[in-house]
Design an enzyme around this catalytic site. Structure first.
Site, PDB file in Angstrom:
ATOM      1  N   GLU A   1      40.308  25.049  48.254  1.00 38.89           N
ATOM      2  CA  GLU A   1      40.911  24.733  46.963  1.00 38.89           C
ATOM      3  C   GLU A   1      42.284  24.090  47.198  1.00 38.89           C
ATOM      4  O   GLU A   1      43.077  24.600  47.989  1.00 38.89           O
ATOM      5  CB  GLU A   1      41.062  26.036  46.179  1.00 38.89           C
TER       6      GLU A   1
ATOM      7  N   LYS B   1      38.023  23.428  37.714  1.00 44.64           N
ATOM      8  CA  LYS B   1      37.892  24.892  37.733  1.00 44.64           C
ATOM      9  C   LYS B   1      37.834  25.439  36.308  1.00 44.64           C
ATOM     10  O   LYS B   1      38.628  25.035  35.450  1.00 44.64           O
ATOM     11  CB  LYS B   1      39.104  25.467  38.472  1.00 44.64           C
TER      12      LYS B   1
ATOM     13  N   CYS C   1      36.849  28.782  43.567  1.00 45.43           N
ATOM     14  CA  CYS C   1      37.470  30.110  43.712  1.00 45.43           C
ATOM     15  C   CYS C   1      37.111  31.116  42.614  1.00 45.43           C
ATOM     16  O   CYS C   1      36.013  31.660  42.611  1.00 45.43           O
ATOM     17  CB  CYS C   1      38.986  29.939  43.849  1.00 45.43           C
TER      18      CYS C   1
ATOM     19  N   SER D   1      42.309  31.763  48.679  1.00 45.98           N
ATOM     20  CA  SER D   1      42.270  33.208  48.452  1.00 45.98           C
ATOM     21  C   SER D   1      43.186  33.883  49.452  1.00 45.98           C
ATOM     22  O   SER D   1      42.910  33.921  50.644  1.00 45.98           O
ATOM     23  CB  SER D   1      40.820  33.683  48.614  1.00 45.98           C
TER      24      SER D   1
ATOM     25  N   LYS E   1      40.800  43.157  51.705  1.00 44.55           N
ATOM     26  CA  LYS E   1      40.171  42.221  50.777  1.00 44.55           C
ATOM     27  C   LYS E   1      38.818  41.754  51.316  1.00 44.55           C
ATOM     28  O   LYS E   1      37.918  41.452  50.545  1.00 44.55           O
ATOM     29  CB  LYS E   1      41.078  41.013  50.551  1.00 44.55           C
TER      30      LYS E   1
ATOM     31  N   ASP F   1      62.405  49.035  62.582  1.00 41.45           N
ATOM     32  CA  ASP F   1      62.168  47.871  61.728  1.00 41.45           C
ATOM     33  C   ASP F   1      62.556  46.566  62.415  1.00 41.45           C
ATOM     34  O   ASP F   1      61.791  45.605  62.441  1.00 41.45           O
ATOM     35  CB  ASP F   1      62.954  48.011  60.414  1.00 41.45           C
TER      36      ASP F   1
END
Lengths: 577, 577
Positions: A44, A128, A164, A191, A197, A332
């Site tokens: 995309e 889209k 998407c 994405s 995910k 850190d």
């Protein structure tokens, strides 16, 4: 059953770099043509980069994008690749704006498109339909939805084209894919990576493939763009749910696969479907292809790679030669340095130890050890002589004097940045940002925050994983054991530890997960069994730190709700729930 | 023709402060009841404050809002006001979420509602139909649209209820207002101030009143909420376009007006209209009311008041007792100080002069003069002894040494803030923020930026206006003439002026207006007659300063496109248009 050779171009675009992004697509097309592909599909917005945000409201940007599509079509043809159908993602417009509302502000004039290039021209275009407008996405803000499915009849197969979000929703385009009896479904995606995910995305692709009995070719872009990291992981799944091909995460890749699809019938195109007949590619080739199925690394490695990619692309796409960061000896800054080394190599990383009178011996030595283990540039700038004149002239004490130390360190890093052009990295983690346990304009100074979306417990976990990963490869672990093992401390006063002011991190991260990611209110969290006083203390800190977070650097999103455009809350706010 | 006495409660809510906001509505209802009103209408979300942003995604916040509405209904009844119909704006939910998209992120579960309270309960509810999702608004992100118009039959009149954006769009609720033959249209609004917006808003209200032949009662909230300033300016316009009543800008006000509306017919409610019969108020009164029609001040005064309101409410709603700011002797800090004095009074304002070796004599004396003219607290903190140790230890020169001076000033202001609890004001103007002509973590330090949305030329114009305004009222002009007249300079090196690095402000502000507010591309601007090199220089500065703006303080929006959520652009971006 006709066989189609499909090329998925998993490219890493830069937002706005129309000519550079076009070159990436051109290069992929050259390779796909040489491999005898019938068509090539990009991710995309692969031509413009994604997300373009309010650039979509600038008519000149849309006009430039449209010109770039047309130029790409001509260039492909001029290079003798014109017979290959190339489906490329880009914004298009300007179109007539939607009805204006209660402001003089601009409204959507663009569409999020996939154009089909063949024979030197744009032969078809899809817009889209479903525009995500949640999480980090603002597409309903800037785009006008399309209302027609595109089906390409090529090599005896009907290949539907969607973008998407269209794949995720039941209505609209997906319904028409079924009605149109397409054999292949080409999906252009941008994405972003998010932890776990892949446990949602691949099952979705598989479900759509089996539901619609099509071969789904899912193409995702790759690379970092500000706070988003696109992970690629492009995949082709057939109608039985079998993975035919899969690209690696986080790297550019040209995935080429043969798919045996149902032959297109001679029924008319159903309502709401635009069907276009395309001539076959001259490059068609039926010699067998090697199998190309990447495997996903485990969770920690995926996370680490996302953080490395996010930093590397921010640095490189913005033209920085080097980065600098303060090395406190703590966990850190050690993890940030290790990420920077993996992203850029040690020669582009400048660590600065800035000890104060409260810095412990082990802090200094852990910073030294880190620099030695990673091979980064390293310097020491003691702050006592810089802090004292300010403290004394202004008669600062207590928290003001503590913050002063952090601010002088910020002044040092920015001075070095101004002198040498380094990007300054700020090393705060998600837990610290959540509760505001940092000094604004002090340790928050910097243009990029590599572990901004990593809670403290996960920082430790990733540190241990990274060291183990080095050991299994026979390399030196980058992170000193002392930085991992010792109790965390800001070292702004004698014998300070984080737990003087904060609950234990196990408890703190759990409450934050409920409050921030699960969107629970205080009473909900107490009802889960947490102590009310602690819950109110922690959520109060989170609410009051919003102004600091608003002024913080961006950093790569790896969770479902990162700080930033994922979580939009007022600063001025009297909490009641 | 029945007469209805309508009360418009123009209140100043605080986001999240359900009990405080309810009290404001309760107080207005007490007064409206005493004045014999038939009904009272609040602004949009007057109970929760506006905008609530992602609080709308937290079920516990929605549940608390719903409880607050029910409690308010009971409390009104308990106080003997239950017969008066009160229409109150608030969020409601949680409702079943919209279909989930491609993320684990939350999606809309709330509605933007107007509830009708009478007799101790909620007797009817309307949900906003049109959800603005442009400019500063993200309503499509967090709300589910309603699909039914509400009409209240009260005192022989049909009064339709809609919310804000519903008035601006032709389709939906406004169409149904016409079909339902309502005599009155009650509109709950949260419409932020924007320069010249009154030239759009009042004509719209008038057009809707005449189109639908109704009396439109337009109620807006008032006050500052982060970067937005709601200006009130509630108004009642009859079907001939005549203004019957108008509330002042920027102040809380209870506007009560008698309207003579068409008698409700006995036709059934059309499809898509929910009609509710309400008993008349016991407090009905028909004695004449005084006319209450405020007049709008001129443009400059409106702007000044917006800036004063934005600052005052940010300070007070966030519980700050005082503010501090650096006084350079220049125009920006002088105007910010004058705004702070108008917002808070001189005793809550602490000015700090921080001269360096490059500060001119007139700079110091202009800062002294400002402090004397306004009566604020004033101190002098020379920076030479604080700058020198850093400059020398790090061997800084050039821009790094210039920025260091600004950063040490930031360290001083934050030190004083930490010691005394002052909110630090940062004094940058819109032109400076646009081109990045400021030192990040230096002069950009602060929690609020009073003139963030004021271009440089307008800063001068407002300064002159404010001094003239003082003179016409026989008061001391707050801003020293020297600060207005002298060439602007950052004074970070000898004899520096802004025009060493920037085009003249007349040219610069014009190009910025085209690039930022008009969304033109570089070629478009050159086509208007500007020099290409200057245009590319200026737009390049704007593009490259995005990372600084992202870390900047919020400040009141007064233009159609302010920096912040009004203009969402990538940091990582290669400009092509």
């Amino acid at each position: 059953m006709p066989r189609l050779r499909v090329a998925l171009a998993q490219t890493n675009p830069v937002v706005g770099d129309l000519s550079g992004n076009a070159r990436r697509i051109l290069d992929a097309t050259v390779a796909a043509h040489a491999a005898g592909a019938d068509l090539l599909v990009t991710g995309e917005m692969a031509l413009s980069g994604y997300p373009i945000e309010d650039l979509a409201s600038r008519p000149s940007f849309l006009a430039a994008s449209r010109r770039a599509v047309e130029e790409l079509a001509r260039e492909l043809d001029a290079r003798g690749l014109g017979s290959l159908a190339v489906i490329v993602g880009h914004p298009d417009g300007p179109f007539e704006p939607r009805a204006l509302g209660s402001s003089n502000a601009p409204t959507a004039i663009a569409q999020n498109c996939a154009s089909v290039l063949q024979g030197g021209t744009v032969v078809a275009r899809y817009a889209k339909h479903h525009l995500p407008n949640y999480s980090v996405f603002d597409e309903y803000r800037v785009f006008i939805p399309g209302d027609e499915l595109l089906v390409l009849r090529i090599g005896g197969v009907d290949a539907a084209v969607i973008v998407c979000e269209d794949l995720w929703r039941d209505g609209g385009p997906v319904g028409r894919v079924l009605e149109s009896d397409a054999g292949v479904l080409l999906v252009l995606n941008a994405s972003p990576f998010e932890r776990d995910k892949d446990e949602v995305r691949l099952p979705l692709v598989t479900r759509r493939a089996t539901e619609t009995d099509t071969i789904v070719a899912y193409v995702n872009i790759v690379g970092g763009q500000d706070d988003l990291v696109f992970d690629g992981d492009s995949v082709v799944v057939d109608g039985s749910g079998r993975i035919l091909a899969r690209a690696p995460q986080f790297d550019e890749h040209l995935l080429i696969v043969d798919v045996d699809a149902d032959e297109a019938g001679d029924h008319p195109a159903p309502a709401g479907v635009h069907r276009v007949e395309l001539p076959a590619s001259e490059s068609r080739d039926r010699s067998p292809l090697p199998t190309d199925i990447a495997t996903l690394p485990d969770d920690r490695e995926q996370l680490w790679n996302a953080l490395v990619t996010g930093l590397r692309d921010y640095v490189d796409k913005n033209g920085f030669r080097s980065v600098t960061l303060g090395l406190s000896g703590g966990i850190d800054s050690a993890v940030c340095a290790a990420i920077a080394v993996d992203a850029l190599g040690p020669d582009r990383v400048y660590g600065v130890s800035m000890p104060s009178k409260y810095s412990s011996e082990h802090s200094r030595s852990d910073a030294d050890l880190l620099a030695a283990a990673t091979g980064i540039h390293y310097s020491v700038e003691p702050i006592a002589d810089l802090v004292h004149p300010v403290e004394s002239q202004l008669a600062l004490d207590g928290v003001a004097a503590e913050n002063l130390q952090a601010r002088i360190r910020g002044v040092i890093l920015m001075g070095l940045s101004n002198m040498h052009g380094h990007l300054v990295l700020t090393t705060g983690n998600k837990t610290e940002l959540a509760v505001g346990y940092s000094t604004i304009y002090g340790d928050s100074v910097g243009g990029f925050a590599p572990i901004k979306d990593v809670p403290k417990l996960l920082v430790w976990e990733l540190a241990r994983w990274r060291n183990d990963h080095a050991r299994t490869r026979g390399e030196t672990p980058p992170i000193p054991v002392g930085s991992i093992e010792k109790p965390p401390s800001a070292e702004l006063r004698p014998d300070q530890t984080d737990q003087d002011s904060l609950p234990p991190y196990e408890l703190l991260d759990a409450i934050l997960e409920h409050y921030i990611s699960q969107l629970l209110g205080k009473d909900d969290i107490v009802a889960l069994g947490y102590d009310r006083e602690t819950v109110e203390f922690v959520t109060g800190l989170v609410d009051r730190a919003e102004w600091k977070r608003r002024q913080g650097a961006i950093g790569p999103k790896i969770s479902a709700i990162a700080f930033g455009r994922d979580r939009r809350l007022p600063i001025t706010y009297r909490p009641t729930d």
